[in-house]
Write a protein that holds these residues in place. Structure first.
Motif, PDB file in Angstrom:
ATOM      1  N   ARG A  50       0.829  -1.219   0.000  1.00  0.00           N
ATOM      2  CA  ARG A  50       0.000   0.000   0.000  1.00  0.00           C
ATOM      3  C   ARG A  50       0.862   1.267   0.000  1.00  0.00           C
ATOM      4  O   ARG A  50       0.640   2.208   0.759  1.00  0.00           O
ATOM      5  CB  ARG A  50      -0.971  -0.019   1.198  1.00  0.00           C
ATOM      6  CG  ARG A  50      -2.007  -1.141   1.063  1.00  0.00           C
ATOM      7  CD  ARG A  50      -2.741  -1.420   2.339  1.00  0.00           C
ATOM      8  NE  ARG A  50      -1.894  -2.116   3.307  1.00  0.00           N
ATOM      9  CZ  ARG A  50      -1.573  -1.664   4.505  1.00  0.00           C
ATOM     10  NH1 ARG A  50      -2.030  -0.514   4.939  1.00  0.00           N
ATOM     11  NH2 ARG A  50      -0.795  -2.369   5.288  1.00  0.00           N
ATOM     12  N   VAL A  51       1.885   1.226  -0.861  1.00  0.00           N
ATOM     13  CA  VAL A  51       2.776   2.369  -1.026  1.00  0.00           C
ATOM     14  C   VAL A  51       2.821   2.712  -2.518  1.00  0.00           C
ATOM     15  O   VAL A  51       2.997   1.822  -3.347  1.00  0.00           O
ATOM     16  CB  VAL A  51       4.189   2.006  -0.483  1.00  0.00           C
ATOM     17  CG1 VAL A  51       5.267   2.889  -1.066  1.00  0.00           C
ATOM     18  CG2 VAL A  51       4.188   2.080   1.046  1.00  0.00           C
ATOM     19  N   ASN A  52       2.604   3.973  -2.871  1.00  0.00           N
ATOM     20  CA  ASN A  52       2.609   4.346  -4.289  1.00  0.00           C
ATOM     21  C   ASN A  52       3.850   5.137  -4.691  1.00  0.00           C
ATOM     22  O   ASN A  52       4.076   5.374  -5.885  1.00  0.00           O
ATOM     23  CB  ASN A  52       1.342   5.135  -4.666  1.00  0.00           C
ATOM     24  CG  ASN A  52       1.193   6.397  -3.859  1.00  0.00           C
ATOM     25  OD1 ASN A  52       1.339   6.383  -2.640  1.00  0.00           O
ATOM     26  ND2 ASN A  52       0.907   7.498  -4.525  1.00  0.00           N
ATOM     27  N   TRP A  53       4.637   5.579  -3.713  1.00  0.00           N
ATOM     28  CA  TRP A  53       5.867   6.321  -4.056  1.00  0.00           C
ATOM     29  C   TRP A  53       6.838   6.145  -2.898  1.00  0.00           C
ATOM     30  O   TRP A  53       6.448   6.254  -1.731  1.00  0.00           O
ATOM     31  CB  TRP A  53       5.535   7.815  -4.240  1.00  0.00           C
ATOM     32  CG  TRP A  53       6.572   8.579  -5.007  1.00  0.00           C
ATOM     33  CD1 TRP A  53       6.544   8.850  -6.350  1.00  0.00           C
ATOM     34  CD2 TRP A  53       7.783   9.177  -4.492  1.00  0.00           C
ATOM     35  NE1 TRP A  53       7.663   9.565  -6.702  1.00  0.00           N
ATOM     36  CE2 TRP A  53       8.442   9.786  -5.589  1.00  0.00           C
ATOM     37  CE3 TRP A  53       8.381   9.260  -3.238  1.00  0.00           C
ATOM     38  CZ2 TRP A  53       9.643  10.462  -5.464  1.00  0.00           C
ATOM     39  CZ3 TRP A  53       9.597   9.924  -3.111  1.00  0.00           C
ATOM     40  CH2 TRP A  53      10.214  10.517  -4.214  1.00  0.00           C
ATOM     41  N   CYS A  54       8.085   5.863  -3.227  1.00  0.00           N
ATOM     42  CA  CYS A  54       9.096   5.898  -2.170  1.00  0.00           C
ATOM     43  C   CYS A  54      10.438   6.242  -2.794  1.00  0.00           C
ATOM     44  O   CYS A  54      10.743   5.814  -3.913  1.00  0.00           O
ATOM     45  CB  CYS A  54       9.165   4.583  -1.396  1.00  0.00           C
ATOM     46  SG  CYS A  54       9.714   3.193  -2.334  1.00  0.00           S
ATOM     47  N   PRO A  73       6.665  10.065 -11.767  1.00  0.00           N
ATOM     48  CA  PRO A  73       7.570  11.220 -11.789  1.00  0.00           C
ATOM     49  C   PRO A  73       7.108  12.265 -10.775  1.00  0.00           C
ATOM     50  O   PRO A  73       5.900  12.472 -10.606  1.00  0.00           O
ATOM     51  CB  PRO A  73       7.428  11.752 -13.220  1.00  0.00           C
ATOM     52  CG  PRO A  73       7.008  10.564 -14.019  1.00  0.00           C
ATOM     53  CD  PRO A  73       6.160   9.725 -13.099  1.00  0.00           C
ATOM     54  N   ALA A  74       8.070  12.893 -10.080  1.00  0.00           N
ATOM     55  CA  ALA A  74       7.728  13.773  -8.951  1.00  0.00           C
ATOM     56  C   ALA A  74       8.360  15.148  -9.125  1.00  0.00           C
ATOM     57  O   ALA A  74       9.237  15.338  -9.985  1.00  0.00           O
ATOM     58  CB  ALA A  74       8.203  13.129  -7.654  1.00  0.00           C
ATOM     59  N   CYS A  75       7.920  16.099  -8.290  1.00  0.00           N
ATOM     60  CA  CYS A  75       8.503  17.445  -8.346  1.00  0.00           C
ATOM     61  C   CYS A  75       9.995  17.339  -8.023  1.00  0.00           C
ATOM     62  O   CYS A  75      10.408  16.544  -7.167  1.00  0.00           O
ATOM     63  CB  CYS A  75       7.807  18.390  -7.396  1.00  0.00           C
ATOM     64  SG  CYS A  75       7.468  17.681  -5.798  1.00  0.00           S
ATOM     65  N   VAL A  76      10.788  18.125  -8.724  1.00  0.00           N
ATOM     66  CA  VAL A  76      12.244  17.959  -8.649  1.00  0.00           C
ATOM     67  C   VAL A  76      12.849  18.705  -7.468  1.00  0.00           C
ATOM     68  O   VAL A  76      13.699  18.155  -6.767  1.00  0.00           O
ATOM     69  CB  VAL A  76      12.893  18.423  -9.975  1.00  0.00           C
ATOM     70  CG1 VAL A  76      14.407  18.397  -9.872  1.00  0.00           C
ATOM     71  CG2 VAL A  76      12.428  17.530 -11.119  1.00  0.00           C
ATOM     72  N   ARG A  77      12.415  19.940  -7.237  1.00  0.00           N
ATOM     73  CA  ARG A  77      13.076  20.740  -6.198  1.00  0.00           C
ATOM     74  C   ARG A  77      12.106  21.148  -5.102  1.00  0.00           C
ATOM     75  O   ARG A  77      10.990  21.585  -5.381  1.00  0.00           O
ATOM     76  CB  ARG A  77      13.681  22.014  -6.809  1.00  0.00           C
ATOM     77  CG  ARG A  77      14.815  21.695  -7.744  1.00  0.00           C
ATOM     78  CD  ARG A  77      15.320  22.910  -8.504  1.00  0.00           C
ATOM     79  NE  ARG A  77      16.204  22.459  -9.562  1.00  0.00           N
ATOM     80  CZ  ARG A  77      17.491  22.167  -9.391  1.00  0.00           C
ATOM     81  NH1 ARG A  77      18.046  22.337  -8.208  1.00  0.00           N
ATOM     82  NH2 ARG A  77      18.217  21.726 -10.391  1.00  0.00           N
ATOM     83  N   VAL A 100      -2.554  13.814   4.124  1.00  0.00           N
ATOM     84  CA  VAL A 100      -1.715  14.846   3.485  1.00  0.00           C
ATOM     85  C   VAL A 100      -2.519  16.115   3.190  1.00  0.00           C
ATOM     86  O   VAL A 100      -1.956  17.215   3.183  1.00  0.00           O
ATOM     87  CB  VAL A 100      -1.037  14.329   2.190  1.00  0.00           C
ATOM     88  CG1 VAL A 100      -0.034  13.245   2.493  1.00  0.00           C
ATOM     89  CG2 VAL A 100      -2.065  13.862   1.172  1.00  0.00           C
ATOM     90  N   ASN A 101      -3.825  15.966   2.988  1.00  0.00           N
ATOM     91  CA  ASN A 101      -4.637  17.155   2.670  1.00  0.00           C
ATOM     92  C   ASN A 101      -4.790  18.079   3.876  1.00  0.00           C
ATOM     93  O   ASN A 101      -5.148  19.237   3.729  1.00  0.00           O
ATOM     94  CB  ASN A 101      -6.010  16.742   2.131  1.00  0.00           C
ATOM     95  CG  ASN A 101      -5.852  16.010   0.807  1.00  0.00           C
ATOM     96  OD1 ASN A 101      -5.036  16.397  -0.034  1.00  0.00           O
ATOM     97  ND2 ASN A 101      -6.597  14.936   0.624  1.00  0.00           N
ATOM     98  N   ALA A 102      -4.506  17.542   5.054  1.00  0.00           N
ATOM     99  CA  ALA A 102      -4.615  18.356   6.271  1.00  0.00           C
ATOM    100  C   ALA A 102      -3.262  18.957   6.662  1.00  0.00           C
ATOM    101  O   ALA A 102      -3.162  19.651   7.670  1.00  0.00           O
ATOM    102  CB  ALA A 102      -5.150  17.505   7.416  1.00  0.00           C
ATOM    103  N   ASP A 110       1.804  13.073  -6.545  1.00  0.00           N
ATOM    104  CA  ASP A 110       0.946  12.034  -7.107  1.00  0.00           C
ATOM    105  C   ASP A 110      -0.407  12.221  -6.424  1.00  0.00           C
ATOM    106  O   ASP A 110      -0.510  12.124  -5.200  1.00  0.00           O
ATOM    107  CB  ASP A 110       1.545  10.651  -6.783  1.00  0.00           C
ATOM    108  CG  ASP A 110       0.704   9.508  -7.361  1.00  0.00           C
ATOM    109  OD1 ASP A 110      -0.474   9.741  -7.711  1.00  0.00           O
ATOM    110  OD2 ASP A 110       1.230   8.378  -7.425  1.00  0.00           O
ATOM    111  N   ALA A 111      -1.424  12.504  -7.228  1.00  0.00           N
ATOM    112  CA  ALA A 111      -2.756  12.789  -6.669  1.00  0.00           C
ATOM    113  C   ALA A 111      -3.290  11.615  -5.858  1.00  0.00           C
ATOM    114  O   ALA A 111      -4.183  11.787  -5.029  1.00  0.00           O
ATOM    115  CB  ALA A 111      -3.720  13.135  -7.798  1.00  0.00           C
ATOM    116  N   ALA A 112      -2.739  10.425  -6.068  1.00  0.00           N
ATOM    117  CA  ALA A 112      -3.219   9.239  -5.343  1.00  0.00           C
ATOM    118  C   ALA A 112      -2.750   9.231  -3.885  1.00  0.00           C
ATOM    119  O   ALA A 112      -3.319   8.536  -3.056  1.00  0.00           O
ATOM    120  CB  ALA A 112      -2.733   7.973  -6.037  1.00  0.00           C
TER     121      ALA A 112
END
Ligand code: SME
Length: 168
Positions: A50-54, A73-77, A100-102, A110-112
């Motif tokens: 249950r991890v979408n980015w690491c 792909p993620a924000c670079v800086r 994260v929205n709080a 990643d919107a997910a």
């Protein structure tokens, strides 16, 4: 071929113990910093559910810059003090964010992603970057994840030649 073969049915402390052991053997004898960080992110992605980015953001030139990761792909800086990563880096404190929205100033890559944990990478008084792990599930990370990932980072840190990456 590397076989992690970690039983995902283990308790969290046992799972993270096995992960850190696995990391030790994965990095043994290898001195290339980029390769070691790439494999450290691959091992987490392979093992954690249950991890979408690491992956890693590295402190280069006074800001966090995207390093080896698994996911979209993620924000670079990211500036120190910004987002979850920049805040954890600036405070040199692990942050567990159940929603994260709080989190004021959360940077959505990643919107997910619904929850996130960030562990700073510090050694000998120097900050080298952060480990960032995101989940599509709210409240995915707890204190056992924090302590397990802090241990993972403690195993990793002395095995990476940070100067090769211009970090610190
Ligand atoms: N959410 C992070 C940015 C990095 S991505 O999640 C990969 C933050 O707020 O710092």
């Amino acid at each position: 071929m590397f076989e992690a073969s970690i039983d995902r049915g283990l308790s969290k402390p046992a799972l993270y113990g096995a992960l850190s052991k696995s990391l030790e053997s994965l990095l043994e004898g290898e001195t290339d910093a980029l390769a070691n960080l790439a494999n450290a992110s691959g091992l987490l992605a392979e093992t954690l559910e249950r991890v979408n980015w690491c992956g890693f953001y590295l402190l280069r030139g006074g800001e966090l810059v995207l390093g080896p990761f698994q996911g979209r792909p993620a924000c670079v800086r990211i500036a120190l003090g910004k987002g979850v990563c920049g805040t954890a880096a600036q405070k040199r404190e692990s942050l567990v964010v159940p929603d994260v929205n709080a989190f004021p100033g959360h940077i959505a890559c990643d919107a997910a992603s619904r929850s996130e944990i960030v562990i700073p990478i510090v050694a000998g008084g120097a900050l080298f970057g952060v480990l960032d792990v995101d989940s599509p599930e709210p409240g995915r990370f707890d204190d056992e994840d924090r302590s397990g990932l802090e241990h993972y980072v403690r195993v990793l840190t002395p095995r990476v030649a940070w100067e090769q990456l211009g970090c610190g």
